[in-house]
Design a protein around this motif. Structure first.
Motif, PDB file in Angstrom:
ATOM      1  N   ALA A 168      11.918  89.749 -67.699  1.00  0.00           N
ATOM      2  CA  ALA A 168      13.031  90.558 -67.182  1.00  0.00           C
ATOM      3  C   ALA A 168      13.243  90.283 -65.690  1.00  0.00           C
ATOM      4  N   LYS A 169      12.146  90.165 -64.939  1.00  0.00           N
ATOM      5  CA  LYS A 169      12.253  89.868 -63.498  1.00  0.00           C
ATOM      6  C   LYS A 169      12.832  88.469 -63.272  1.00  0.00           C
ATOM      7  N   GLU A 170      12.388  87.537 -64.088  1.00  0.00           N
ATOM      8  CA  GLU A 170      12.891  86.160 -63.972  1.00  0.00           C
ATOM      9  C   GLU A 170      14.385  86.103 -64.302  1.00  0.00           C
ATOM     10  N   GLU A 171      14.789  86.855 -65.342  1.00  0.00           N
ATOM     11  CA  GLU A 171      16.198  86.907 -65.742  1.00  0.00           C
ATOM     12  C   GLU A 171      17.052  87.531 -64.641  1.00  0.00           C
ATOM     13  N   LEU A 172      16.552  88.612 -64.021  1.00  0.00           N
ATOM     14  CA  LEU A 172      17.279  89.253 -62.920  1.00  0.00           C
ATOM     15  C   LEU A 172      17.496  88.261 -61.785  1.00  0.00           C
ATOM     16  N   LYS A 173      16.443  87.502 -61.472  1.00  0.00           N
ATOM     17  CA  LYS A 173      16.527  86.488 -60.406  1.00  0.00           C
ATOM     18  C   LYS A 173      17.550  85.408 -60.785  1.00  0.00           C
TER      19      LYS A 173
END
Length: 423
Positions: A168-173
């Motif tokens: 999820a953090k990678e996708e947000l980035k």
């Protein structure tokens, strides 16, 4: 009366099919249209965002009403373009002005609208590239799965749901820093995941009065059992079996009325459709999102159930007399199954000849991604055709659609065989 529909999909073919039944209709035009609309209307090769081209078509063909199918031209201000043009300002446009179209144009705008008018929805925060770290921190406060939404229009593909916080953090980035969805993801809304079953409610308003149209449920994922990538929609059913009187009363009182009243309070002039994407959590309805037009493929099951003369209905929207219309509905269930190109929603080939659709019986065939080429109907999009049928229940209606689908052929044709599986 001469009418122009903007758009080229299954929604627009369904509207053209219905409008063409009206004795009040003189000429019907669709811009740009598809192979299906060419049978009931005159296609005009003008894009939905080519406002100058639309103006020319309207004036040359003495058009009396314009019906906007897709969201793009509404968010881009086609209604405002008409109002600000001395030659066009008296021609009614069915579809909200740019300010009201922000309900779909911006997820953040829609969320603020819901909070302001006490309309039940998921808790959320929004983030930009400058507040990426705060976005990571907010994700840490949530339970999985994590819901990330590109703020702007991303052709129905801007929502990502992930189970793993690192992903999820990678996708947000990726959305914010790498602009995965271009300008649409310069702001990303993160919201709590709501577990439940979804449905859609369609409202038509003239700015003061409104009518609630039939409910529908669509199936977005490409794979059976709701697996795989999101699409524009693989099929739909109307009415929704679990939308009983108790649930519909809650939806009406807590969501529909406050939405229409909220538009008035916020001074957002609105003549057109409001498509409310809902989820039933336990026994309580909550709003997932607003759209400012009819859904596709929901249109293919909602519009065939309306018995009224649709030209009269749109005239009433234009004149502000919608309250005078008594909406009559077919009590039967309508279901539709979408035939799609092989590879869709990823890369797919176009130009495949389609056969057998003209031998279909007891079903309606609505063209979506089709065009005429050298006298043949060929594929021109990912979603190619919708096959709609009626029945005493959704299983009966689907059986008729599936039986007729066997007659239709094009290379690498794909469709879901489990529409309605969760009902």
């Amino acid at each position: 009366m001469n009418i122009l529909i903007l758009g080229a999909g299954g929604r627009e073919h369904t509207l053209a099919w219905k409008l063409s039944q009206s004795p009040k209709l003189k000429n019907l035009y669709v811009a740009p249209g598809n192979a299906g609309t060419s049978k009931t209307a005159i296609n005009i090769p003008v894009g939905v965002n080519d406002f100058k081209g639309i103006k020319k078509a309207v004036l040359e063909n003495d058009v009396n009403i314009v019906i906007v199918g897709p969201e793009d031209p509404l968010v881009n201000g086609v209604h405002d373009f008409f109002l600000n043009d001395s030659e066009l300002k008296n021609i009614p446009v069915i579809g909200p002005q740019k300010a009201g179209a922000e309900l779909e144009g911006s997820k953040e705008f829609a969320k603020k609208f819901m909070i302001r008018h006490n309309i039940p929805t998921a808790a959320y925060e929004s983030f930009t590239v400058e507040t990426l770290q705060q976005g990571f921190d907010f994700l840490e406060t949530l339970q999985p799965p994590y819901v990330l939404k590109a703020d702007g229009l991303a052709a129905g593909k801007g929502v990502v749901i992930l189970e793993d916080i690192a992903e999820a953090k990678e996708e947000l980035k990726t959305m914010l820093v790498d602009a995965k969805f271009g300008d649409a993801s310069t702001t990303v809304v993160i919201e709590e995941f709501l577990a439940g079953i979804e449905l859609s409610v369609f409202v038509l308003t003239d700015g003061s009065g409104y009518k609630v149209l039939p409910t529908a449920k669509d199936y977005k994922r490409i794979g059976e059992g709701d697996a795989g990538l999101n699409t524009g929609g693989m099929g739909a059913i109307s009415p929704v079996p679990f939308a009983d009187d108790v649930l519909m009363d809650k939806i009406h009182q807590r969501i529909v009325k406050p939405t229409v009243e909220g538009l008035k309070k916020d001074n957002l002039p609105y003549k057109g459709f409001i498509f409310i994407g809902l989820i039933k959590v336990g026994d309580e309805p909550k709003v997932i999102e607003y759209n400012v037009r009819l859904g596709d493929p929901e249109t293919e099951v909602v519009i065939p159930r309306i018995k009224n003369d649709l030209v009269e209905v749109f005239e009433a929207v234009a004149n502000g007399t919608l309250d005078d219309i008594n909406l009559e509905l077919d009590p039967r269930t309508a279901s539709t199954v979408m035939l799609v190109s092989g590879g869709y929603p990823e890369a797919y080939e176009k130009g495949k000849e389609i056969t057998g659709y003209d031998s279909v019986e007891d079903s309606l065939v609505f063209h979506a991604g089709t065009q005429l080429k050298e006298g043949k109907v060929v594929t021109s999009g990912g979603r190619v055709m919708a096959v709609t049928s009626f029945g005493n229940n959704f299983k009966e209606a689907l059986a008729t659609s599936y039986k007729n689908i066997e007659k239709i052929k094009f290379q690498d044709m794909n469709y879901r065989k489990d529409i309605g599986f969760d009902l």
